[in-house]
Design a protein around this motif. Structure first.
Motif, PDB file in Angstrom:
ATOM      1  N   ILE A  97       0.798  -1.283   0.040  1.00  0.00           N
ATOM      2  CA  ILE A  97      -0.095  -0.019  -0.121  1.00  0.00           C
ATOM      3  C   ILE A  97       0.739   1.252   0.075  1.00  0.00           C
ATOM      4  N   HIS A  98       2.160   1.070   0.523  1.00  0.00           N
ATOM      5  CA  HIS A  98       2.975   2.353   0.606  1.00  0.00           C
ATOM      6  C   HIS A  98       3.457   2.622  -0.912  1.00  0.00           C
ATOM      7  N   GLU A  99       3.542   1.550  -1.783  1.00  0.00           N
ATOM      8  CA  GLU A  99       4.299   1.947  -3.055  1.00  0.00           C
ATOM      9  C   GLU A  99       2.984   2.710  -3.901  1.00  0.00           C
ATOM     10  N   VAL A 100       1.770   2.166  -3.498  1.00  0.00           N
ATOM     11  CA  VAL A 100       0.615   2.867  -4.085  1.00  0.00           C
ATOM     12  C   VAL A 100       0.477   4.388  -3.561  1.00  0.00           C
ATOM     13  N   CYS A 101       0.724   4.684  -2.437  1.00  0.00           N
ATOM     14  CA  CYS A 101       0.609   5.966  -1.918  1.00  0.00           C
ATOM     15  C   CYS A 101       1.850   6.968  -2.411  1.00  0.00           C
ATOM     16  N   GLU A 102       3.028   6.260  -2.582  1.00  0.00           N
ATOM     17  CA  GLU A 102       4.064   6.881  -3.028  1.00  0.00           C
ATOM     18  C   GLU A 102       4.049   7.367  -4.593  1.00  0.00           C
ATOM     19  N   VAL A 111       0.979   7.925  -6.008  1.00  0.00           N
ATOM     20  CA  VAL A 111      -0.079   8.875  -6.047  1.00  0.00           C
ATOM     21  C   VAL A 111       0.712  10.163  -5.555  1.00  0.00           C
ATOM     22  N   ARG A 112       1.465  10.028  -4.525  1.00  0.00           N
ATOM     23  CA  ARG A 112       2.081  11.406  -3.992  1.00  0.00           C
ATOM     24  C   ARG A 112       2.632  12.070  -5.153  1.00  0.00           C
ATOM     25  N   SER A 113       3.663  11.184  -5.738  1.00  0.00           N
ATOM     26  CA  SER A 113       4.497  11.974  -6.853  1.00  0.00           C
ATOM     27  C   SER A 113       3.646  12.517  -8.002  1.00  0.00           C
ATOM     28  N   LEU A 114       2.594  11.597  -8.315  1.00  0.00           N
ATOM     29  CA  LEU A 114       1.637  12.228  -9.555  1.00  0.00           C
ATOM     30  C   LEU A 114       0.916  13.732  -9.116  1.00  0.00           C
ATOM     31  N   VAL A 115       0.678  13.729  -7.988  1.00  0.00           N
ATOM     32  CA  VAL A 115      -0.456  14.782  -7.332  1.00  0.00           C
ATOM     33  C   VAL A 115       0.673  16.065  -7.272  1.00  0.00           C
ATOM     34  N   LEU A 116       1.925  15.803  -6.696  1.00  0.00           N
ATOM     35  CA  LEU A 116       2.735  16.895  -6.446  1.00  0.00           C
ATOM     36  C   LEU A 116       3.578  17.370  -7.833  1.00  0.00           C
ATOM     37  N   ALA A 117       3.497  16.514  -8.762  1.00  0.00           N
ATOM     38  CA  ALA A 117       3.864  16.972 -10.163  1.00  0.00           C
ATOM     39  C   ALA A 117       3.022  17.927 -10.539  1.00  0.00           C
ATOM     40  N   GLU A 118       1.825  17.746 -10.541  1.00  0.00           N
ATOM     41  CA  GLU A 118       0.811  18.789 -10.889  1.00  0.00           C
ATOM     42  C   GLU A 118       0.725  20.142  -9.956  1.00  0.00           C
ATOM     43  N   PHE A 119       0.950  19.846  -8.877  1.00  0.00           N
ATOM     44  CA  PHE A 119       0.915  21.010  -7.713  1.00  0.00           C
ATOM     45  C   PHE A 119       2.169  21.197  -7.147  1.00  0.00           C
ATOM     46  N   PRO A 120       3.029  21.645  -7.765  1.00  0.00           N
ATOM     47  CA  PRO A 120       4.426  21.534  -7.266  1.00  0.00           C
ATOM     48  C   PRO A 120       4.749  22.393  -6.039  1.00  0.00           C
ATOM     49  N   SER A 121       3.893  23.788  -5.850  1.00  0.00           N
ATOM     50  CA  SER A 121       4.185  24.449  -4.819  1.00  0.00           C
ATOM     51  C   SER A 121       2.721  24.644  -4.095  1.00  0.00           C
ATOM     52  N   GLY A 122       2.992  25.108  -2.653  1.00  0.00           N
ATOM     53  CA  GLY A 122       1.798  25.490  -2.031  1.00  0.00           C
ATOM     54  C   GLY A 122       0.994  24.395  -1.576  1.00  0.00           C
ATOM     55  N   LEU A 123       1.397  22.947  -1.857  1.00  0.00           N
ATOM     56  CA  LEU A 123       0.750  21.878  -1.410  1.00  0.00           C
ATOM     57  C   LEU A 123       1.858  20.903  -0.792  1.00  0.00           C
ATOM     58  N   ALA A 124       1.478  20.476   0.454  1.00  0.00           N
ATOM     59  CA  ALA A 124       2.348  19.534   1.196  1.00  0.00           C
ATOM     60  C   ALA A 124       1.617  18.304   1.173  1.00  0.00           C
ATOM     61  N   ILE A 125       2.155  17.319   0.749  1.00  0.00           N
ATOM     62  CA  ILE A 125       1.424  15.853   1.052  1.00  0.00           C
ATOM     63  C   ILE A 125       2.417  14.930   1.926  1.00  0.00           C
ATOM     64  N   ARG A 126       1.862  14.880   3.324  1.00  0.00           N
ATOM     65  CA  ARG A 126       2.359  14.359   4.426  1.00  0.00           C
ATOM     66  C   ARG A 126       2.318  12.754   4.593  1.00  0.00           C
ATOM     67  N   ARG A 127       3.449  12.020   4.996  1.00  0.00           N
ATOM     68  CA  ARG A 127       3.247  10.669   5.024  1.00  0.00           C
ATOM     69  C   ARG A 127       3.306  10.413   6.396  1.00  0.00           C
ATOM     70  N   ASP A 128       2.314   9.431   6.682  1.00  0.00           N
ATOM     71  CA  ASP A 128       2.383   8.966   8.210  1.00  0.00           C
ATOM     72  C   ASP A 128       2.044   7.441   8.200  1.00  0.00           C
ATOM     73  N   TYR A 129       3.154   6.598   7.684  1.00  0.00           N
ATOM     74  CA  TYR A 129       2.822   5.239   7.373  1.00  0.00           C
ATOM     75  C   TYR A 129       3.134   4.455   8.832  1.00  0.00           C
ATOM     76  N   ASP A 130       2.435   3.189   8.507  1.00  0.00           N
ATOM     77  CA  ASP A 130       2.795   2.029   9.434  1.00  0.00           C
ATOM     78  C   ASP A 130       3.563   1.005   8.766  1.00  0.00           C
ATOM     79  N   GLN A 145      -5.593   4.056  -8.784  1.00  0.00           N
ATOM     80  CA  GLN A 145      -6.807   4.885  -9.169  1.00  0.00           C
ATOM     81  C   GLN A 145      -7.415   5.352  -8.192  1.00  0.00           C
ATOM     82  N   THR A 146      -7.804   4.314  -7.142  1.00  0.00           N
ATOM     83  CA  THR A 146      -8.599   4.660  -5.926  1.00  0.00           C
ATOM     84  C   THR A 146      -8.149   5.890  -5.343  1.00  0.00           C
ATOM     85  N   VAL A 147      -6.858   5.766  -4.944  1.00  0.00           N
ATOM     86  CA  VAL A 147      -6.261   6.673  -4.017  1.00  0.00           C
ATOM     87  C   VAL A 147      -5.886   7.962  -4.877  1.00  0.00           C
ATOM     88  N   LEU A 148      -5.760   7.868  -6.085  1.00  0.00           N
ATOM     89  CA  LEU A 148      -5.353   9.066  -6.954  1.00  0.00           C
ATOM     90  C   LEU A 148      -6.797   9.754  -7.044  1.00  0.00           C
TER      91      LEU A 148
END
Length: 361
Positions: free
Chosen positions: A208-213, A215-234, A249-252
């Motif tokens: 699941i953390h590969e899935v989250c990572e 999605v994180r990279s895809l969204v930060l590529a679209e919103f490179p500034s002003g948005l922080a996507i913080r990880r809190d993984y177990d 696709q679900t998480v995205l």
């Protein structure tokens, strides 16, 4: 003073119950409510003053069962009586409660009502499942009904364009092109509606953390500034069998929706999305009990979901954003349910929390 004590004196006698989180009602031998603590006022949505004028059994359309428990307690047949009840009220949601009824003195009874959270959760999950099944059936039927005539409309517009005399071609071709382009747009929408039912469920090992990572990279590529996507993984969460692309696709879909809702905060530079993974234990999903489940939260600090659509966000074509298709959350719900899971959402201004639960091995 002779006669029945008034409400203030009753309140003084039972003032210690005011601090309890569970609802407490005290009734006399005739079944009249003599005291109600603040939690009871909140649970029943009736003031203590209004409650004091009513019979306990009259508060519910099926109050006889609760009344019978009170009679047994006053007769001292039992020290206390404990029972799960569903109490129905006119024009209100039923109450699923665990009741504790005990005698207080010779002619009074104390009734404690605790909301049965597990039952409420099961009822909500059942409603979500029924809603999803109805949505999928509606989508399939609607898409197929639209698809066939849509192809005919597009084909007719193309033939009409070919038959136009050259002298009129430049002026009339514009109208046939509008028909063709709008038919293509609707065809794309229909294809998206049918996509989760057409594509095979490709199962493999999923981290699941590969899935989250991803999605994180895809969204930060679209919103490179002003948005922080913080990880809190177990990191202890095990891999599980699932369709990785569907889960991405679900998480995205959910994270991208959150980023869209955060546009004003992105401009201000303080937008935040949190991806939090945990393990939930002893979880019931679709009436099946699982020992372990993935508990993924996608949390944002945006304006929240509008109250008028909050209960309908998983319906197809319902969107809180101008220009939104209203399909992202519907598809996300479908994909998660194909993994025997569930999506829940809590939202208020400043915090929206989408929770994805999926059984783990």
């Amino acid at each position: 003073m002779n006669g029945t004590p008034d409400l203030p004196s009753q309140h003084d006698r039972f003032a210690g119950l005011d601090m309890l989180a569970s609802a407490v009602l005290v009734a006399d031998a005739d079944g009249l409510v003599r005291y109600a603590n603040p939690a009871a006022e909140h649970l029943l949505d009736i003031s203590a003053k209004a409650l004091s004028r009513q019979k306990l059994v009259a508060l519910f359309t099926n109050g006889e069962e609760l009344g019978a428990l009170c009679e047994q307690a006053i007769a001292h047949k039992y020290a206390d009586l404990r029972q799960d009840l569903t109490l129905f009220r006119p024009a209100r949601e039923p109450l699923h409660v665990h009741s504790i009824v005990s005698a207080a003195g010779e002619a009074e009874v104390v009734v404690e009502l605790r909301e049965n959270v597990q039952q409420l959760k099961l009822d909500r999950e059942e409603r979500l499942l029924d809603q999803s099944l109805a949505n999928k059936e509606l989508i399939r039927n609607l898409a197929h009904e639209i698809k066939n005539p849509l192809g005919g409309i597009r084909g007719a517009a193309q033939l009409l364009e070919l038959e136009l005399p050259d002298v009129h071609l430049s002026s009339l071709r514009e109208y046939t092109q509008v028909i063709i382009k709008e038919a293509d747009r609707l065809q794309t929408l229909v294809d998206r509606l049918l996509a989760p039912h057409r594509r095979p469920h490709i199962v493999g090992d999923v981290n699941i953390h590969e899935v989250c990572e991803r999605v994180r990279s895809l969204v930060l590529a679209e919103f490179p500034s002003g948005l922080a996507i913080r990880r809190d993984y177990d990191a202890s969460i095990p891999e599980f069998r699932g369709d990785k692309e569907q889960l991405i696709q679900t998480v995205l879909n959910i994270v991208h929706n959150a980023a869209q809702a955060l546009r004003s905060r992105i401009a201000a530079g303080d937008a935040e999305i949190v991806l939090r993974t945990r393990v939930a234990r002893q979880v019931t999903l679709a009436k099946v009990r699982y020992g372990l489940a993935l508990d993924l939260h996608i949390i944002d600090n945006g304006p929240g979901i509008a109250p008028d659509i909050r209960d309908r966000i998983f319906y197809p074509l319902v969107s809180g954003r101008e220009g939104g298709s209203g399909l992202g959350l519907t598809l996300a719900q479908t994909f998660v349910q194909q993994h025997m899971g569930l999506i829940e959402c809590e939202s208020r201004p400043g915090l929206t929390d989408f929770r994805i639960l999926i059984p783990l091995p």
